[in-house]
Structure formats: C-alpha cells, structure tokens
Design a protein around this motif. Structure first.
Motif, PDB file in Angstrom:
ATOM      1  N   LEU A  44      77.064 -48.392 -23.773  1.00 14.15           N
ATOM      2  CA  LEU A  44      75.866 -47.546 -23.744  1.00 14.15           C
ATOM      3  C   LEU A  44      74.594 -48.386 -23.607  1.00 14.15           C
ATOM      4  N   ALA A  45      74.590 -49.594 -24.199  1.00  6.07           N
ATOM      5  CA  ALA A  45      73.407 -50.466 -24.148  1.00  6.07           C
ATOM      6  C   ALA A  45      73.143 -51.006 -22.746  1.00  6.07           C
ATOM      7  N   LEU A  46      74.128 -50.917 -21.864  1.00  5.88           N
ATOM      8  CA  LEU A  46      73.925 -51.369 -20.487  1.00  5.88           C
ATOM      9  C   LEU A  46      72.946 -50.467 -19.732  1.00  5.88           C
ATOM     10  N   PRO A  49      68.140 -46.613 -22.714  1.00  8.93           N
ATOM     11  CA  PRO A  49      68.340 -45.548 -23.713  1.00  8.93           C
ATOM     12  C   PRO A  49      67.393 -44.361 -23.534  1.00  8.93           C
ATOM     13  N   ASP A  50      66.173 -44.602 -23.093  1.00 11.26           N
ATOM     14  CA  ASP A  50      65.234 -43.495 -22.865  1.00 11.26           C
ATOM     15  C   ASP A  50      65.714 -42.605 -21.727  1.00 11.26           C
ATOM     16  N   ALA A  51      66.207 -43.232 -20.649  1.00  9.67           N
ATOM     17  CA  ALA A  51      66.718 -42.464 -19.508  1.00  9.67           C
ATOM     18  C   ALA A  51      67.991 -41.713 -19.876  1.00  9.67           C
ATOM     19  N   VAL A  56      69.949 -39.472 -17.377  1.00 12.27           N
ATOM     20  CA  VAL A  56      69.750 -40.268 -16.168  1.00 12.27           C
ATOM     21  C   VAL A  56      70.343 -41.651 -16.414  1.00 12.27           C
ATOM     22  N   LEU A  57      71.163 -42.116 -15.478  1.00 12.32           N
ATOM     23  CA  LEU A  57      71.747 -43.457 -15.596  1.00 12.32           C
ATOM     24  C   LEU A  57      70.919 -44.447 -14.790  1.00 12.32           C
TER      25      LEU A  57
END
Length: 106
Positions: A44-46, A49-51, A56-57
C-alpha cells in the motif's frame, strides 16, 4: 537456482540462519506484526496515500526506504512505516536506522 520462500502469518521467521522480525509503527510505538500484514502495508505504501483515499492509483513520491546491517525500514512518507529487523533485533536495537524511524529522512 533461485528459490523463493514465503512465510505466512509469522512475526519471527528464520531465513538462512538469520532471524527476521516484522514491525509496523502505530503512533509513536512499534508493534510486532505478521509478515503478511507487513507485506500488505508495504505494498500500500508504494502508492500515494492521499490518492488512494480517492481510489486513484499513482506512485508515492514521498516513500522512503533504507537498509542497513540491522534491518530494512520503509515509510509511506505520511503515517505508515514498517521495519524488518535482522538478527532477532527489536526496533530499539536498530541504532543505524533510528533517524529514519523517528521520521527524519532528510
């Protein structure tokens, strides 16, 4: 031949005579977690985090990683950080990573 080993649901694993321990930062403390939880949080940290909160990735430009002989640290640059220690260490025993673990990645 390269073999891949996956250890599931263990906080402490032995790989080629080296004990690995997995931790995630919760507030100001490090909590032991399973390797599965550690890997999920790292993946997940990749992503930013806001997106992600907006579904949104996109790559996380604030992500930080650092490896020393004591362990491997990563952070999403915001609230989440993980630590895999080598040699059966606790987070407090990783002096060379202390600057990163405190949030000073500069």
């Amino acid at each position: 031949m390269l073999t891949h080993l996956i250890f599931e649901d263990a906080h402490r694993v032995l790989v080629q005579d080296v004990v690995l321990r997995f931790f995630l930062r919760t507030g100001d403390t490090w909590a032991p977690v399973t390797d599965t939880d550690f890997r999920h949080a790292y993946e997940l940290a990749l992503f930013d985090p806001d997106a992600l909160r907006k579904d949104v990735l996109c790559p996380n430009a604030r992500r930080v990683e650092c490896t020393t002989g004591e362990g491997w640290f990563w952070s999403d640059g915001s609230r989440t950080a993980g630590l895999c220690t080598f040699g059966d260490r606790s987070p407090q025993e990783c002096a060379s990573l202390a600057r990163y673990m405190a949030g000073d990645a500069s």
